[in-house]
Every structure is written in structure tokens, then in C-alpha cells.
Motif scaffolding. Structure first.
Motif, PDB file in Angstrom:
ATOM      1  N   ASN A  93      32.629  69.492  26.842  1.00 31.08           N
ATOM      2  CA  ASN A  93      31.775  68.690  25.973  1.00 31.08           C
ATOM      3  C   ASN A  93      30.355  68.670  26.521  1.00 31.08           C
ATOM      4  OD1 ASN A  93      33.982  67.901  24.304  1.00 31.08           O
ATOM      5  ND2 ASN A  93      34.608  66.494  25.942  1.00 31.08           N
TER       6      ASN A  93
ATOM      7  N   ASP B  86      28.681  66.249  27.526  1.00 24.02           N
ATOM      8  CA  ASP B  86      28.510  65.415  28.722  1.00 24.02           C
ATOM      9  C   ASP B  86      29.184  66.034  29.943  1.00 24.02           C
ATOM     10  OD1 ASP B  86      31.167  65.124  28.198  1.00 24.02           O
ATOM     11  OD2 ASP B  86      31.149  62.950  27.974  1.00 24.02           O
TER      12      ASP B  86
ATOM     13  N   SER C 218      32.383  66.759  30.332  1.00 19.28           N
ATOM     14  CA  SER C 218      33.816  66.542  30.450  1.00 19.28           C
ATOM     15  C   SER C 218      34.572  67.716  29.819  1.00 19.28           C
ATOM     16  CB  SER C 218      34.206  65.231  29.779  1.00 19.28           C
ATOM     17  OG  SER C 218      33.843  65.252  28.422  1.00 19.28           O
ATOM     18  N   ALA C 219      35.773  67.963  30.324  1.00 22.64           N
ATOM     19  CA  ALA C 219      36.548  69.113  29.854  1.00 22.64           C
ATOM     20  C   ALA C 219      37.500  68.693  28.748  1.00 22.64           C
ATOM     21  CB  ALA C 219      37.332  69.708  31.017  1.00 22.64           C
ATOM     22  N   ASN C 220      37.765  69.599  27.829  1.00 24.72           N
ATOM     23  CA  ASN C 220      38.835  69.397  26.855  1.00 24.72           C
ATOM     24  C   ASN C 220      40.010  70.279  27.239  1.00 24.72           C
ATOM     25  OD1 ASN C 220      37.390  67.641  25.050  1.00 24.72           O
ATOM     26  ND2 ASN C 220      36.201  69.441  24.480  1.00 24.72           N
ATOM     27  N   GLU C 221      41.182  69.847  26.826  1.00 25.03           N
ATOM     28  CA  GLU C 221      42.345  70.688  27.054  1.00 25.03           C
ATOM     29  C   GLU C 221      42.472  71.630  25.865  1.00 25.03           C
ATOM     30  OE1 GLU C 221      45.987  68.565  27.391  1.00 25.03           O
ATOM     31  OE2 GLU C 221      46.850  70.044  28.741  1.00 25.03           O
TER      32      GLU C 221
ATOM     33  N   ALA D 247      52.950  62.991  41.207  1.00 20.22           N
ATOM     34  CA  ALA D 247      52.439  61.898  42.039  1.00 20.22           C
ATOM     35  C   ALA D 247      50.998  61.551  41.680  1.00 20.22           C
ATOM     36  CB  ALA D 247      52.537  62.284  43.512  1.00 20.22           C
TER      37      ALA D 247
ATOM     38  N   LYS E 124      53.844  53.081  30.383  1.00 18.88           N
ATOM     39  CA  LYS E 124      53.812  52.983  31.831  1.00 18.88           C
ATOM     40  C   LYS E 124      52.505  52.364  32.298  1.00 18.88           C
ATOM     41  CE  LYS E 124      56.931  56.720  32.913  1.00 18.88           C
ATOM     42  NZ  LYS E 124      57.012  58.145  33.211  1.00 18.88           N
TER      43      LYS E 124
ATOM     44  N   VAL F 193      51.658  56.834  42.529  1.00 22.59           N
ATOM     45  CA  VAL F 193      52.410  56.475  43.736  1.00 22.59           C
ATOM     46  C   VAL F 193      51.494  56.243  44.932  1.00 22.59           C
ATOM     47  CG1 VAL F 193      54.603  57.516  43.155  1.00 22.59           C
ATOM     48  CG2 VAL F 193      52.827  58.924  44.170  1.00 22.59           C
ATOM     49  N   PHE F 194      50.272  56.796  44.888  1.00 19.16           N
ATOM     50  CA  PHE F 194      49.342  56.553  45.988  1.00 19.16           C
ATOM     51  C   PHE F 194      48.441  55.351  45.685  1.00 19.16           C
ATOM     52  CE2 PHE F 194      49.794  61.302  45.738  1.00 19.16           C
ATOM     53  CZ  PHE F 194      50.750  61.379  46.736  1.00 19.16           C
TER      54      PHE F 194
ATOM     55  N   GLN G   9      46.630  55.149  43.120  1.00 19.08           N
ATOM     56  CA  GLN G   9      45.413  55.616  42.430  1.00 19.08           C
ATOM     57  C   GLN G   9      45.483  55.326  40.935  1.00 19.08           C
ATOM     58  OE1 GLN G   9      48.063  57.423  42.896  1.00 19.08           O
ATOM     59  NE2 GLN G   9      48.037  59.401  41.891  1.00 19.08           N
TER      60      GLN G   9
ATOM     61  N   LEU H 281      45.470  56.250  37.125  1.00 18.07           N
ATOM     62  CA  LEU H 281      45.806  57.460  36.367  1.00 18.07           C
ATOM     63  C   LEU H 281      44.894  57.504  35.154  1.00 18.07           C
ATOM     64  CD1 LEU H 281      49.690  57.232  36.595  1.00 18.07           C
ATOM     65  CD2 LEU H 281      48.160  58.643  37.961  1.00 18.07           C
TER      66      LEU H 281
ATOM     67  N   ARG I 142      42.421  62.835  31.505  1.00 17.97           N
ATOM     68  CA  ARG I 142      41.949  64.053  32.163  1.00 17.97           C
ATOM     69  C   ARG I 142      41.080  64.906  31.263  1.00 17.97           C
ATOM     70  NH1 ARG I 142      47.048  66.600  32.992  1.00 17.97           N
ATOM     71  NH2 ARG I 142      45.942  68.329  33.954  1.00 17.97           N
ATOM     72  N   TYR I 143      41.299  64.802  29.970  1.00 15.49           N
ATOM     73  CA  TYR I 143      40.590  65.704  29.073  1.00 15.49           C
ATOM     74  C   TYR I 143      39.935  64.940  27.942  1.00 15.49           C
ATOM     75  CZ  TYR I 143      42.930  69.495  31.461  1.00 15.49           C
ATOM     76  OH  TYR I 143      43.365  70.365  32.421  1.00 15.49           O
ATOM     77  N   GLY I 144      39.035  65.619  27.263  1.00 17.72           N
ATOM     78  CA  GLY I 144      38.429  65.062  26.065  1.00 17.72           C
ATOM     79  C   GLY I 144      37.270  64.140  26.377  1.00 17.72           C
ATOM     80  N   GLU I 145      36.762  63.506  25.323  1.00 21.28           N
ATOM     81  CA  GLU I 145      35.550  62.705  25.505  1.00 21.28           C
ATOM     82  C   GLU I 145      35.796  61.458  26.350  1.00 21.28           C
ATOM     83  OE1 GLU I 145      35.996  60.778  21.010  1.00 21.28           O
ATOM     84  OE2 GLU I 145      34.199  61.892  21.601  1.00 21.28           O
TER      85      GLU I 145
ATOM     86  N   SER J  51      37.617  61.536  29.092  1.00 18.80           N
ATOM     87  CA  SER J  51      38.131  61.909  30.409  1.00 18.80           C
ATOM     88  C   SER J  51      37.400  61.080  31.463  1.00 18.80           C
ATOM     89  CB  SER J  51      37.962  63.405  30.664  1.00 18.80           C
ATOM     90  OG  SER J  51      36.634  63.786  30.530  1.00 18.80           O
TER      91      SER J  51
END
Lengths: 459, 363
Positions: free
Chosen positions: A217, A219, A221-224, A284, B220, B225-226, B228, B230, B233-236, B238
Motif C-alpha cells: 500500500n 503507506d 504496509s503489505a497486502n497478502e 507461537a 481468541k 505465548v511469548f 506478544q 498478535l 499482518r497484512y492490508g491497510e 497491518s
């Protein structure tokens, strides 16, 4: 009747020691024959790994490019075969040249003897085939960086150069008696020669091509961009895994004392460890066990153990595989952060894991196995000496740099002359249509829908 | 923002003339909320905000009654109650909220047909007015104009029986929705009776609690587990944390599940925690730990990415982690761990000892 039978059998019994004596030269022939079958079988296994690459690359990309992705793999196998036969093999393994430590010279348009010569371990033609299969694997790895946006013509042109002056030179340095071989660089089946070289070419390609439309994007950021078939991807890993026994164990070349079995054994351990650690680390860290990461981890385990499979003990093979699985997980994130679009994760799976596997020899190789293979010496843990690690490091850096400079230069010239990337419209329609005029999945890909997608009506 | 501003606003809502007026009031709620409070007063903030939302719904119902009368259908043939479900029912609406609603009216067989016609018209009018006022309808169609959520008390009871008897995934979802139902306008007695019937059914169908557990625990808590976060990860979005589904909803679900087992009529999560402590289901330490975590989630919900589409506020429930200070991130991690612990506790108690209060301290 009975008399005659008794007579012949007693004569045969008398003659037996003499018969055994007379068969002595045949033992070498038998050995040669077994070696030939083994190398031939390994060649077939490695060639079949291309089926893995077809499924891996098409499964990890979108439907609109599937026919192109699959088809171009077969085409470049054909072209790569001709080019390597005509020139590449001569550079890698041809006779002496004034610069023998840098490249070979001779055996162009290779015309091997029709049978093994007296005292040969195997006939030259089968050796050529086995070596050919390796360059073709390296080539298919390179295509990972081209995926979904390179012009078909660039595949054609790059094959000509890759199979003549990029891969064969590095193969010569490490396997063909070149200067790195003289230094004792250990790369049993090609973590560096095959995987790193291919991955570096993929890296140069993906940097020059720039990311696929929609990957990042504004900004940053990545898209999948999910692949269209995860089952293909999983099957591809199985095919590659099986083929890898030809790749690694086949590199033993001879049956000898059965050492190839040990090589296959460490290979299996490395692959299994990669699958396990990659799945667990993604679980994890991200809270979900990611299938793609696990598949990448399996391959990374295989790539990493490729250099070291003949040099390390079983526990070390497991450690190498475990580390490769974790490495590949973070490597994918790392490249994404750098905004390098790596559609089928070639940079992480073959590049990073290839580097790790090669360096791992310098840490885990044992003196005993190094002596058995006859290349280099034991690594840091067994001998306490940094020497082998340094040699491994040197071979990675030099080979990587060579592949990078040449790949970048060749692809840059392609980009500036005939063009490297398809137009935006072609990329959106898909390469099946733009490069070949028909879809890999005609029923699923209605022209109208894709054109609408181009107008942003259907995302 | 101060209390007198809010009470003035509530009074003006009470005298709004039409949907356009209500829309104006709603915009004033936004304006008043613009000065978002820091930490301490967050529950009071939600109380005021939801009182204002409630007032708008109540006024819409009143205006709809008048309009229905004007159109010649008459006045309510029987007493009724207008209910809110979801975050409205729990008194936990934020600035961006939609309509989850239902209606229950008294049984009077001789006037059944008349009642159905009347309430169909009434609820249709209420929903339309609220849409005009800036409250989009519920995407899951849990809304009073949908006949499935508008019934006489007797029909409601039969419907509950059916859901209890055949706890498919969907039926369990509806039962959980009803648990958060709250009377916002009309005759509260009807809702109380509905709830009493509901809780009377719980012990008869012990299997239902397990099914509710299956249904609600699928969200969830987004801590690894650490310890951290969650993040997406992706998209606007992220780098953002899904505060709604990864923090707030899991906690709402867990507390509701305890409340349902304890037979509590309260719908607000904070009130449920308080009452669970009083009833001996939670000890004081547990209660205050959960309360603190939940207050933080409520505060973060106000920071979610909002956008205005066609003049309607919506939120995707995401908070960009980059917007949070280091201290808040640490607090959030701790709160998420507490949320996760609550899920474990609820799972254990639900499967271990159905129906009884827990008096043995921490599990």
C-alpha cells in the motif's frame, strides 16, 4: 543319463574356482553398471522436481497466471537443456583452460563417449544428464523472482546467460576443480551452487521488476496476495522432498560402500526438522499455525541440509533443519519489511536457507566425514578450528556476489532494451492471456470479469 | 465535557420533533465525546454516552408511536417493550454503533392480529427513523422490524423452548443474543418475564451451557505465548490490533457465560462482574483484575479507527499499535493475559461444575 549328469556336475565343481577367477574383471563392470543406474535414477528424480516447481509456483500465485507459470517451466527446461549442452557444460566441467581455476574450456556441443571407458566409474553421458538436471533446478528457482509480471521474452534471454556464464562458473569454482574447490569449500549437493545462485538471480529480478500491483500500500504496509491453490503447494513440497533424495544422495555418484544411504538419512532429518520448527514458530509468534510457513520451512530444511548432508552427524542435521525453519519464517517478514516482493518465497527458502546450510558446514562438519568425502576439513565444533567456517563464508560471499553482479547486469540490460515487465493492463488481465492468449483455467476465468477487475469494479 | 452539558442534551433529545432533530442530537453526542476522557472515568463516560444513545432510541419510539397514530393505525393495542441487544443491550455502545433491537408485547389472543399489524408498522417506523438519525441496521438482521425478533411474550417463550430444545449453532447464537437483551422503552415487566422464563429453562437444559461455551470461545484473545501482541499482518490495518474481536468480545463472552450460569439479569459486563462477585462466583481479587482489564478494553475501543461513510460512523474495531504509548502497550499485554486467564477459568468452571457458584477462590 545319470552318469552324464554326475560327470558334468563334478567337472563344473572342479572348474568353479577357475570360473570365479575368470569373472574378476566383471566385478568392476557390475560396479559401473550399478553406479550408472543410480545416477540415472537420481537424474530422473531431480528432473521430476520440476513437477514440484510447477505446482509450487502456480499454487503460490493467482489463477490468471497459472497456465503461463506452468508452461514456461517446461519451455525453459527445453531451452536450458540445449544451452547447457552447447556451452554451459563446457564452462563448468570442460577441459583445462589457461584460467582453469576460474572456468573450464572444452567439450562444447558435448558429444560423450557412448559407453564408460576402461576403469571409469560411470559413463560420461549419464554424468552430463545429472549435472544438467542441477542447472535446470537453479533456473527454476530464479523464476521465483520473475513470477506474475515478467515478460516471456525475458525468460528466454535470461536462460541463455544463466545456463552459460552464471551457473556454470560457480559450479566450476566449487565442483569443477576451480579455486574454491582447491580451498576446500564444502557444498555437497549445492546449497550454494544451485540454491543460492538461483535465489540471487531471483533477488536481482524481483528488485528490478518491482513489486506486483497491489502487494504494497501507499503507506508501505503489505497486502497478502494468497496463492490460488494450497493443495498444489503442499503436493509440490512432497514432490520436491522425494526428488531431493536424487539431488543429495545422488550426489554420491557411486554406490561404493553405500554412503548414499547416510546422505539420504541426514537429508530426511533436516527436512523433517524444518517442517516442525517452521510450524511451531509461526504458531507461537502469530497465534495461528501457518501452512505456507510450514511448507517453506520444509523446503528450507532441505535446502540447508543440501550442503552438509554428507558432512554432519544426525543430531547436527536436526539442528540445521530446525534453524532453517525458524530462519525462513523471519526471513519472509524481513523481505516484506524491505518491500521486496517475493511471490514464492525463493529468496527466503533458497537464498537464506542456502547461505545458512553452507555456513553450517563450517560449524557442524566432522573431521571424519570430511575425510571420507575428501573435501575440506571438520568444522568449529569438531575441530575447534575456524578455518572451514571461513572457507564456507568465503564461498558464499564470492559466489553470491558473482551471481548478483551478473544477474543484475543482464536483467538491467534486458529491462532497458526489450523490456522486462509486462504493462499494467497485461499484469491485471494475467499473463495467461497477455503472453499466451488462453487461460490455464478457461472456465474459471471469464474475460469480462477480469476486464472489470482492471477497472476496479471487482477487486 | 461536563455533566450539565450531558443532561441538557438528554433533555433536548426528549423533545426532538423528528428524525432530523435526532440526527442533530446524535452529532452533538459526537461533539461532546470529542473530549475523550483519560483513564479513571471511563465507565462513567460509557454510562453517559449510552444514556444518550438510549434517549435517542426512546425518543424515536415515542415519535414512531405518534406517527403511527397519525397514519390511522391507532395506538398500541397492548403493552409492549422495545429491547436493545448487542452492545446497546449491554450499555457498551461506542460512537459508531448500529441497531440491534427487538420487541416483545403482551399476549392477548383476541387482539393478536391487530397487535401484529400495529407493531410491524411501529417497528418499521422506529428503525427507519434511527437509520435517518445515523444508526445503520444490524447486518445480521437482529432488528425489531424483522418478525423473528418481534413477538408476543407467548411466542417468545415458544421460540426460546425451540432454541433450547435444539441447540444448533444458530439457536445457541440467538440465545446468547437474548441474554444481552435490555428494555429501553415501554413496559419493562415484559422483558423481566422473558428473562425469567429464559433462566428457568437453563437448568432444564444442562447441555446448553456447553454449547454456549463452544460458541463463544472461538474468539481468541490476541496475545501470543511469548506475551506478544498478535497484530494484523497484512492490508491497510497491518500493525493494528483487533481490539474488538481480540480483546473486548472474548471478555464479554466469557463474563456473559458466567452470568448466564448464575442467572443474572444484568446485561452490562461491569455490572455482571460486580454481581458475580456478590453471588460468590468470583472473589474480590479476580473481580477487580477482570474489571481493570475490561476498562482498558473499553478505553481502547474508543480509539479504534473510525471512518464516516455516507454520514454514518463506522469502526472496524482496530487500534494501530503505533498510536499506543509504551506504557499502554504494557498495560494492554497484561490485560490480555488476564483476559486469557478468564477464558480458561470460565472453560474450567463451565465444564467442571455446571450450575453452582464457585467458592473456592481462584482456580
Amino acid at each position: 543319463m545319470l552318469k552324464r549328469l554326475l560327470l558334468t556336475s563334478s567337472l563344473l565343481l572342479l572348474a568353479f574356482p577357475a570360473m570365479a577367477f575368470a569373472e574378476e574383471p566383471a566385478a568392476a563392470t557390475l560396479d559401473m553398471g550399478l553406479n550408472t543406474i543410480w545416477i540415472m535414477l537420481s537424474f530422473i528424480l531431480v528432473l521430476l522436481m520440476q513437477g514440484g516447481f510447477i505446482l509450487l509456483e502456480s499454487g503460490s500465485t493467482r489463477m490468471k497466471n497459472a497456465g503461463h507459470v506452468a508452461g514456461k517451466t517446461i519451455f525453459t527446461l527445453g531451452l536450458g537443456t540445449l544451452v547447457y549442452w552447447a556451452f554451459g557444460y563446457g564452462i563448468a566441467y570442460g577441459g583445462d583452460s589457461p584460467l582453469s581455476s576460474l572456468f573450464g574450456w572444452g567439450d562444447f556441443f558435448y558429444n560423450p563417449a557412448i559407453a564408460a571407458g576402461e576403469g571409469d566409474a560411470f559413463p560420461p553421458a549419464v554424468y552430463f544428464l545429472f549435472q544438467l538436471a542441477f542447472v535446470l533446478i537453479s533456473l527454476s528457482i530464479a523464476w521465483g523472482g520473475f513470477a506474475e509480471r515478467a515478460k516471456l521474452s525475458s525468460y528466454l534471454i535470461f536462460t541463455l546467460f544463466f545456463a552459460v556464464i552464471i551457473y556454470p562458473v560457480i559450479a566450476h569454482w566449487i565442483w569443477g576443480g576451480g579455486w574454491l574447490a582447491e580451498d576446500g569449500a564444502q557444498d555437497y549437493a549445492g546449497s550454494t551452487v544451485v540454491h543460492l545462485t538461483g535465489a540471487i538471480a531471483a533477488f536481482a529480478a524481483t528488485v528490478l521488476l518491482k513489486p506486483r500491483i497491489g502487494k504494497f500500500n501507499k503507506d508501505g504496509s503489505a497486502n497478502e496476495i494468497p496463492g490460488h491453490n494450497q493443495v498444489y503447494s503442499a503436493l509440490s513440497v512432497l514432490l520436491l522432498w522425494v526428488g531431493w533424495f536424487g539431488f543429495n544422495a545422488g550426489s554420491a555418484l557411486t554406490i561404493g560402500d553405500g554412503f548414499l544411504g547416510y546422505v539420504a538419512f541426514t537429508t530426511m532429518l533436516g527436512a523433517g526438522a524444518g517442517a516442525v520448527s517452521a510450524l511451531l514458530i509461526s504458531w507461537a509468534v502469530q497465534g495461528k499455525a501457518d501452512i505456507t510457513t510450514m511448507l517453506n520451512g520444509t523446503l528450507a530444511g532441505l535446502v540447508a541440509i543440501t550442503a552438509s548432508c554428507a558432512f554432519v552427524e544426525p543430531w547436527a542435521a536436526v539442528v540445521i533443519g530446525l534453524a532453517a525453519g525458524v530462519l525462513v519464517f523471519y526471513s519472509v517478514k524481513f523481505f516484506e519489511k524491505l518491500k521486496v516482493d517475493d511471490p514464492i518465497y525463493a529468496l527466503s527458502v533458497h537464498g537464506m536457507a542456502g547461505i545458512w546450510g553452507t555456513l553450517a558446514n563450517g560449524i557442524f562438519a566432522t573431521q571424519e566425514l570430511a575425510e571420507k568425502v575428501g573435501v575440506g576439513q571438520g568444522g568449529l565444533i569438531d575441530t575447534g578450528s575456524w578455518r572451514q567456517l571461513w572457507v564456507q563464508f568465503e564461498s558464499v560471499v564470492v559466489s553470491g556476489a558473482y551471481a548478483l553482479v551478473l544477474s543484475f547486469a543482464i536483467l538491467y540490460v534486458i529491462k532497458k532494451t526489450v523490456g522486462f515487465r509486462v504493462t499494467e493492463e497485461q499484469e491485471i488481465i494475467g499473463l495467461d492471456m497477455s503472453e499466451h492468449g488462453s487461460y490455464g483455467y478457461p472456465e474459471q476465468m471469464k474475460k469480462s470479469r477480469v476486464f472489470k477487475a482492471g477497472n476496479g469494479i471487482i477487486p | 465535557m461536563n455533566d450539565s452539558d450531558w443532561s441538557r442534551l438528554l433533555m433536548r433529545i426528549g423533545s426532538a420533533e423528528d428524525a432530523r432533530d435526532l440526527r442533530g442530537m446524535r452529532n452533538e453526542i459526537y461533539a461532546l465525546s470529542a473530549a475523550c476522557p483519560a483513564s479513571g472515568a471511563i465507565d462513567g463516560y460509557y454510562r453517559r454516552l449510552n444514556a444518550a444513545h438510549d434517549a435517542i432510541v426512546r425518543r424515536a419510539v415515542r415519535l414512531a408511536e405518534a406517527e403511527t397514530a397519525r397514519s390511522g393505525i391507532g395506538s398500541p393495542p397492548v403493552p409492549y417493550a422495545y429491547m436493545l441487544f448487542g452492545s446497546g443491550g449491554r450499555g457498551e455502545q461506542t460512537h459508531a454503533s448500529d441497531q440491534d433491537s427487538g420487541l416483545v408485547y403482551e399476549d392477548r389472543p383476541e387482539r393478536a392480529e391487530e397487535a401484529e399489524t400495529y407493531f410491524a408498522h411501529l417497528s418499521g417506523t422506529v428503525v427507519r427513523m434511527l437509520v435517518e438519525a445515523g444508526y445503520p441496521p444490524c447486518e445480521g438482521n437482529v432488528i425489531s422490524r424483522n418478525p423473528a425478533w418481534r413477538r408476543s411474550l407467548g411466542e417468545w417463550k415458544r421460540q426460546l423452548d425451540e432454541w433450547f430444545a435444539d441447540p444448533t449453532w444458530e439457536a445457541v447464537r440467538y440465545l446468547l443474543i437474548v441474554a444481552d437483551g435490555r428494555c429501553v422503552a415501554g413496559d419493562e415487566r415484559l422483558v423481566r418475564e422473558l428473562k425469567e422464563y429464559y433462566y428457568g429453562n437453563m437448568p432444564v437444559h444442562p447441555v446448553i451451557v456447553g454449547r454456549m461455551l463452544d460458541n463463544t470461545m472461538r474468539h481468541k484473545v490476541l496475545v501470543g505465548v511469548f506475551g506478544q501482541l498478535l497484530k494484523e499482518r497484512y492490508g491497510e490495518d497491518s500493525g493494528s490490533l483487533d481490539v474488538k474481536y481480540g480483546a473486548y468480545i472474548p471478555m464479554v463472552n466469557a463474563v456473559r457465560l458466567l452470568a448466564v450460569q448464575a442467572g443474572l439479569h444484568e446485561t452490562s459486563t461491569l455490572r455482571r462482574l460486580e454481581r458475580l462477585r456478590e453471588a460468590g462466583w468470583l472473589d474480590e481479587d479476580e473481580k477487580s483484575a477482570y474489571e481493570m482489564a475490561f476498562l482498558l478494553f473499553l478505553r481502547l475501543r474508543l480509539m479504534t479507527t473510525e471512518r464516516t461513510e455516507d454520514g454514518v460512523r463506522t469502526s472496524n474495531g482496530m487500534v494501530s499499535a503505533a498510536k499506543l504509548t509504551k506504557d499502554t502497550v504494557d498495560e494492554l499485554k497484561e490485560a490480555l493475559r488476564i483476559g486469557k486467564r478468564l477464558q480458561r477459568v470460565v472453560r474450567k468452571r463451565t465444564l467442571g461444575e455446571p450450575g453452582g457458584p464457585h467458592r473456592g477462590g481462584r482456580t
